[in-house]
Motif scaffolding. Structure first.
Motif, PDB file in Angstrom:
ATOM      1  N   LEU B  14     -51.109  27.165  21.897  1.00 24.70           N
ATOM      2  CA  LEU B  14     -51.184  25.885  22.153  1.00 24.70           C
ATOM      3  C   LEU B  14     -50.860  25.442  23.504  1.00 24.70           C
ATOM      4  O   LEU B  14     -51.338  24.492  24.293  1.00 24.70           O
ATOM      5  N   SER B  15     -49.882  25.940  24.096  1.00 24.12           N
ATOM      6  CA  SER B  15     -49.281  25.566  25.283  1.00 24.12           C
ATOM      7  C   SER B  15     -50.240  25.598  26.335  1.00 24.12           C
ATOM      8  O   SER B  15     -49.939  25.051  27.526  1.00 24.12           O
ATOM      9  N   LYS B  16     -51.249  26.502  26.186  1.00 22.03           N
ATOM     10  CA  LYS B  16     -52.332  26.831  27.478  1.00 22.03           C
ATOM     11  C   LYS B  16     -53.223  25.743  27.300  1.00 22.03           C
ATOM     12  O   LYS B  16     -54.187  25.634  28.353  1.00 22.03           O
ATOM     13  N   THR B  17     -53.465  25.136  26.206  1.00 22.79           N
ATOM     14  CA  THR B  17     -54.824  24.209  26.104  1.00 22.79           C
ATOM     15  C   THR B  17     -54.618  22.810  26.290  1.00 22.79           C
ATOM     16  O   THR B  17     -55.357  21.938  26.869  1.00 22.79           O
ATOM     17  N   LYS B  18     -53.754  22.386  25.315  1.00 22.64           N
ATOM     18  CA  LYS B  18     -53.555  20.713  25.312  1.00 22.64           C
ATOM     19  C   LYS B  18     -53.028  20.113  26.480  1.00 22.64           C
ATOM     20  O   LYS B  18     -52.604  20.714  27.669  1.00 22.64           O
ATOM     21  N   VAL B  19     -52.851  18.698  26.334  1.00 20.85           N
ATOM     22  CA  VAL B  19     -52.428  18.033  27.505  1.00 20.85           C
ATOM     23  C   VAL B  19     -51.122  18.543  28.071  1.00 20.85           C
ATOM     24  O   VAL B  19     -50.958  18.791  29.376  1.00 20.85           O
ATOM     25  N   LEU B  20     -50.197  18.810  27.150  1.00 23.43           N
ATOM     26  CA  LEU B  20     -48.764  19.176  27.583  1.00 23.43           C
ATOM     27  C   LEU B  20     -48.929  20.387  28.531  1.00 23.43           C
ATOM     28  O   LEU B  20     -48.431  20.826  29.535  1.00 23.43           O
ATOM     29  N   GLY B  21     -49.740  21.379  27.961  1.00 20.05           N
ATOM     30  CA  GLY B  21     -50.195  22.781  28.593  1.00 20.05           C
ATOM     31  C   GLY B  21     -50.750  22.517  29.958  1.00 20.05           C
ATOM     32  O   GLY B  21     -50.249  23.090  30.785  1.00 20.05           O
ATOM     33  N   TRP B  22     -51.717  21.554  30.086  1.00 21.26           N
ATOM     34  CA  TRP B  22     -52.109  21.304  31.244  1.00 21.26           C
ATOM     35  C   TRP B  22     -51.308  20.768  32.354  1.00 21.26           C
ATOM     36  O   TRP B  22     -51.043  21.237  33.436  1.00 21.26           O
ATOM     37  N   LYS B  24     -48.029  21.269  32.371  1.00 21.14           N
ATOM     38  CA  LYS B  24     -47.198  22.155  32.576  1.00 21.14           C
ATOM     39  C   LYS B  24     -47.550  23.006  33.723  1.00 21.14           C
ATOM     40  O   LYS B  24     -46.853  23.581  34.580  1.00 21.14           O
ATOM     41  N   THR B  25     -48.617  23.474  33.433  1.00 17.78           N
ATOM     42  CA  THR B  25     -49.384  24.594  34.471  1.00 17.78           C
ATOM     43  C   THR B  25     -49.857  23.924  35.823  1.00 17.78           C
ATOM     44  O   THR B  25     -49.342  24.528  36.869  1.00 17.78           O
ATOM     45  N   ASN B  26     -50.205  22.827  35.822  1.00 17.10           N
ATOM     46  CA  ASN B  26     -50.820  21.946  36.880  1.00 17.10           C
ATOM     47  C   ASN B  26     -49.797  21.161  37.656  1.00 17.10           C
ATOM     48  O   ASN B  26     -49.790  21.153  38.914  1.00 17.10           O
ATOM     49  N   LEU B  27     -48.943  20.642  37.067  1.00 15.89           N
ATOM     50  CA  LEU B  27     -48.036  19.682  37.802  1.00 15.89           C
ATOM     51  C   LEU B  27     -46.602  20.160  37.936  1.00 15.89           C
ATOM     52  O   LEU B  27     -46.024  19.864  39.011  1.00 15.89           O
ATOM     53  N   ILE B  31     -41.109  25.561  41.085  1.00 14.99           N
ATOM     54  CA  ILE B  31     -40.190  24.550  41.709  1.00 14.99           C
ATOM     55  C   ILE B  31     -40.722  23.658  42.905  1.00 14.99           C
ATOM     56  O   ILE B  31     -40.748  22.342  43.034  1.00 14.99           O
ATOM     57  N   PHE B  32     -41.725  23.981  43.710  1.00 13.27           N
ATOM     58  CA  PHE B  32     -42.356  23.407  44.703  1.00 13.27           C
ATOM     59  C   PHE B  32     -43.319  22.392  44.033  1.00 13.27           C
ATOM     60  O   PHE B  32     -43.307  21.279  44.688  1.00 13.27           O
ATOM     61  N   ASN B  33     -44.193  22.840  43.141  1.00 13.93           N
ATOM     62  CA  ASN B  33     -45.072  22.025  42.536  1.00 13.93           C
ATOM     63  C   ASN B  33     -44.302  20.730  41.967  1.00 13.93           C
ATOM     64  O   ASN B  33     -44.749  19.450  41.907  1.00 13.93           O
ATOM     65  N   SER B  34     -43.238  20.903  41.285  1.00 12.76           N
ATOM     66  CA  SER B  34     -42.439  20.097  40.495  1.00 12.76           C
ATOM     67  C   SER B  34     -41.977  19.155  41.667  1.00 12.76           C
ATOM     68  O   SER B  34     -42.224  17.778  41.642  1.00 12.76           O
TER      69      SER B  34
END
Lengths: 258, 362
Positions: B14-22, B24-27, B31-34
Motif C-alpha cells: 500500500l505504501s508504494k501506491t496511494k497518495v501517502l506513498g507518493w 513519501k517517495t517524492n517529497l 533528508i535533502f528532499n525533505s
C-alpha cells in the motif's frame, strides 16, 4: 532441425533461366567483396547459399534486386538486364520478393496494410482485391488472425512469416531469402522454415542464404558454398554434404555440423 | 510459508501506491528532499496569499483608470476597458464582429480537426472554404461589408494568421528541404544545405527587416507588396530551415532496412518517402517540431518592429496611453496568458497525437 517432408525436391527445375549472373564483381570502397560470380538459376530452381560470414553471400543476393549495385559483369533477371535505368530496376524489384534477416516490416502500418501496400501502389490493384489477396496469403502463412495488429505486437517468427506473405502478395517470380531465420529465437525457426518448405512445394524459384543445413538438404536443388567473394563449390545437397570436394567446404561443414 | 503459494490477485504494498506513498517517495524521500519540500512550502505560503489578494480580492475589474489609482490590488480594468483594442487593434470599431466571427470559425475548424479520424480529403476542402470565408470577411468590400485594408488588421487575428499560415507554409517546405539535403543529386543537396545554413545564420529580426525595408527596394516602381504578406513569407522561409533540420534528424532515425524493404517491393522514391519513411520520421520528430511551432508562434510578436499591430503590439499601445500606463503589469499578464493558452494547447495536443500514433509500435 526436424524437417517434416524430405520429398520436397521431387519437382525439377525448368530449362529457362530466371537469373543469369556473368562474371560479376563488386567492391565496397577498395574491398573486393564479390570476385567474379557466374551463376545461372533456372525457373523453379531452389538454391541455398552458405559460407562463412563476410564471404559475400548476402551481398550477392542483394545485387540481384539491386539493393547493392554491381560494378562489373552482368546480371539479367527474367530477361531484363540490371543497369542504372531506374524504371527497369523498379520493374525487376516488383517481380523479385525479398525476405530480410531483420524482417523490416513497416511498424506504422497494420499487418494487413503491410501486405497491401505493394499491390495497391505498385500493381495498382483495387484496395478490396488487394485485401482479399493479403488475407489469402496470411492464411497460407497461418497468421490470418493477426491481420489487424501492428508488427510490434507479434513475435519474431510471426513477423518473419508476415514478411514472407508481404513478398508473396506481389506474386513474385523469384524469392530471395537473406538469412531469414538468423534473428529468430530457436523455437520460432521451425515455423518459418515450414512456410518456406510449403513455398518450395509450390514450385517457387528461391535463392536462400541460410545456415539451416537440414533445410538445404531437403529443399535445395543445388547448394553453393561461398568464400572470399567466390562460389567455391556448387553441387546437389547429397554430394555437397556427404562428399564435399573443396577443403574450405570441408572445414566449414565440420565447423557447423557437430 | 508454502512454496507454491497462489499469487493471483496479490496487490503491491500500500505504501508504494496511494497518495501517502507518493508523498513519501517524492517529497520526503531522504533528508535533502525533505528540506527542499519544506523550503518550497514556506515560499509558497509567503507569496501565494499576497498574490491572491492582489489579483482577486483587492482588485478592480470594470472601473475607469482614475478609480484604478485608488485600488490596492490589480487593475484588471485596463483589460476590460481596452479588450476590443487589444484583441482587434485598429480594425474599425463597429466592424469588430467580423474578426470575432473569423476567430470563431477558426477555432471551430481547429476543434473539428483535432480528431485524427477526420483527417480526410474532405477536411482539406473544409479548411480551404473556411480560410476563404475568413479572408473575405476580414477584407470585406462586398454586399454591405465595408472594405477594410489589411494595414488595419491587428491583434489576435493577426497573430493567429501569421502563425497558422507560417506553420502550414513552413512545414511542407521544411520537409522538402530535408529530403533535398539527403538527396543523392549534388546540386539539389548543395542548394538545400546553402539555404538552410544561410537562414540559420541570421536572426529572425533581420529577416523581417529585410522583407520590409530591403526587399521593396528591388521591386519596380509603383509595385508594392502588402506588408503582412511580406512578413508572412519571411516567417515561412525562416522557420522552414529549422523544420528541415528537425525532419532530417527524423529521416536519419528511420532504420535503413525500411528503405530496403520499400525498395524491394518496387515502390518508387516518392511512394517510399510518402508511405513508408516520412510517416515514421515525422512521428519521431513530433516533440522538436512542436518546439519549433511554439517558438514560431511566440516569435510572431517580433513583427512589431515592422509596424504590424499584433497582439503584443496592441497591448503595448494600450499601456502607452498615460491614463493606463501604471497598469502595464496587468496588461502584460493578460497578453502572456493568451500566449500561454495557445502554446500549452499545442503542447498538450502534440502529446496526445504522439500517444495515438505510437499505438502498437511500443
Amino acid at each position: 532441425m526436424n524437417i517434416k517432408n524430405t520429398e520436397s525436391r521431387e519437382s525439377k527445375p525448368t530449362d529457362t533461366p530466371m537469373v543469369e549472373i556473368i562474371d560479376m564483381h563488386k567492391w565496397f570502397g577498395d574491398f573486393h567483396v564479390l570476385r567474379g560470380i557466374d551463376l545461372v538459376v533456372q525457373k523453379e530452381e531452389r538454391i541455398v547459399i552458405c559460407g562463412p560470414s563476410g564471404s559475400g553471400k548476402s551481398t550477392l543476393i542483394r545485387c540481384i534486386n539491386r539493393l547493392e549495385e554491381h560494378q562489373r559483369g552482368r546480371i539479367i533477371v527474367d530477361g531484363v538486364e540490371l543497369t542504372n535505368n531506374i524504371k527497369n530496376i523498379e520493374k525487376i524489384r516488383a517481380e523479385v520478393g525479398m525476405v530480410f534477416q531483420q524482417f523490416n516490416l513497416f511498424p506504422h502500418l497494420t499487418i494487413l496494410e503491410n501486405l497491401t501496400l505493394g499491390p495497391i501502389w505498385v500493381r495498382k490493384m483495387p484496395k478490396a482485391e488487394a485485401e482479399e489477396m493479403a488475407m489469402f496469403y496470411l492464411e497460407k502463412v497461418h497468421i490470418a488472425d493477426q491481420a489487424r495488429k501492428y508488427p510490434g505486437q507479434l513475435s519474431g517468427g510471426q513477423q518473419q512469416r508476415v514478411a514472407i506473405a508481404r513478398s508473396l502478395c506481389m506474386r513474385p517470380k523469384l524469392m530471395l531469402f537473406d538469412e531469414p531465420t538468423s534473428a529468430l529465437d530457436p523455437e520460432m525457426i521451425k515455423e518459418v522454415l515450414d512456410v518456406m518448405i510449403e513455398l518450395a512445394h509450390e514450385g517457387m524459384t528461391m535463392i536462400v542464404v541460410t545456415h539451416e543445413m537440414g533445410f538445404a538438404r531437403s529443399v535445395a536443388h543445388r547448394v553453393l558454398f561461398m568464400d572470399y567473394g567466390k562460389i567455391v563449390e556448387a553441387n546437389t545437397p547429397e554430394e555437397f554434404f556427404d562428399n564435399p570436394r573443396n577443403d574450405r567446404t570441408k572445414l566449414f561443414l565440420s565447423q557447423i555440423l557437430h | 510459508m508454502e512454496q507454491n503459494q497462489d499469487h493471483n490477485g496479490l496487490k503491491p504494498p500500500l505504501s508504494k501506491t496511494k497518495v501517502l506513498g507518493w508523498i513519501k517517495t517524492n517529497l520526503f524521500g531522504g533528508i535533502f528532499n525533505s528540506i527542499l519540500t519544506m523550503v518550497t512550502l514556506y515560499i509558497i505560503w509567503k507569496i501565494l496569499p499576497g498574490l491572491f489578494r492582489w489579483a482577486f480580492i483587492e482588485s478592480v475589474w470594470s472601473t475607469d483608470a482614475k478609480a484604478c489609482r485608488h485600488a490596492l490590488g490589480a487593475c484588471w480594468s485596463v483589460i476590460a476597458q481596452n479588450l476590443r483594442f487589444i484583441l482587434f487593434g485598429f480594425y474599425p470599431y463597429d466592424q469588430h464582429w467580423r474578426p470575432l466571427l473569423c476567430m470563431f470559425i477558426f477555432f471551430a475548424l481547429v476543434l473539428y480537426s483535432k480528431n485524427r479520424r477526420r483527417w480526410k480529403r474532405a477536411l482539406a476542402y473544409i479548411w480551404v472554404a473556411g480560410l476563404l470565408a475568413m479572408g473575405s470577411l476580414m477584407k470585406g468590400g462586398f454586399w454591405n461589408l465595408i472594405s477594410v485594408e489589411s494595414s488595419r488588421w491587428g491583434g489576435l487575428p493577426l497573430t493567429l494568421m501569421l502563425s497558422f499560415f507560417g506553420l502550414i507554409g513552413a512545414y511542407p517546405l521544411g520537409v522538402v528541404l530535408a529530403l533535398a539535403r539527403r538527396s543523392r543529386l549534388p546540386a539539389l543537396k548543395a542548394v538545400s544545405v546553402g539555404y538552410i545554413e544561410m537562414v540559420r545564420g541570421v536572426p529572425l529580426i533581420s529577416v523581417l527587416f529585410m522583407s520590409s525595408v530591403v526587399f521593396p527596394l528591388f521591386l519596380p516602381r509603383g509595385i508594392t507588396i502588402n506588408s503582412i504578406l511580406r512578413a508572412q513569407v519571411a516567417f515561412i522561409l525562416f522557420f522552414a530551415a529549422y523544420i528541415a533540420e528537425v525532419v532530417r534528424g527524423g529521416l536519419q532515425a528511420v532504420p535503413h532496412g525500411q528503405y530496403e524493404a520499400a525498395d524491394s517491393l518496387g515502390l518508387n522514391y516518392a511512394q517510399t518517402m510518402r508511405l513508408v519513411i516520412l510517416p515514421q520520421a515525422l512521428k519521431i520528430v513530433i516533440p522538436p517540431t512542436v518546439n519549433i511551432l511554439i517558438t514560431a508562434f511566440k516569435d510572431t510578436s517580433l513583427v512589431v518592429i515592422i509596424a504590424l499591430y499584433d497582439l503584443l503590439m496592441t497591448t503595448k499601445t494600450v499601456i502607452s496611453n498615460p491614463q493606463w500606463m501604471p497598469f502595464s503589469v496587468e496588461a502584460y499578464i493578460f497578453a502572456a496568458l493568451i500566449y500561454f493558452v495557445f502554446s500549452f494547447s499545442m503542447s498538450r495536443y502534440s502529446q496526445k497525437l504522439e500517444k495515438e500514433l505510437s499505438v502498437g509500435t511500443e
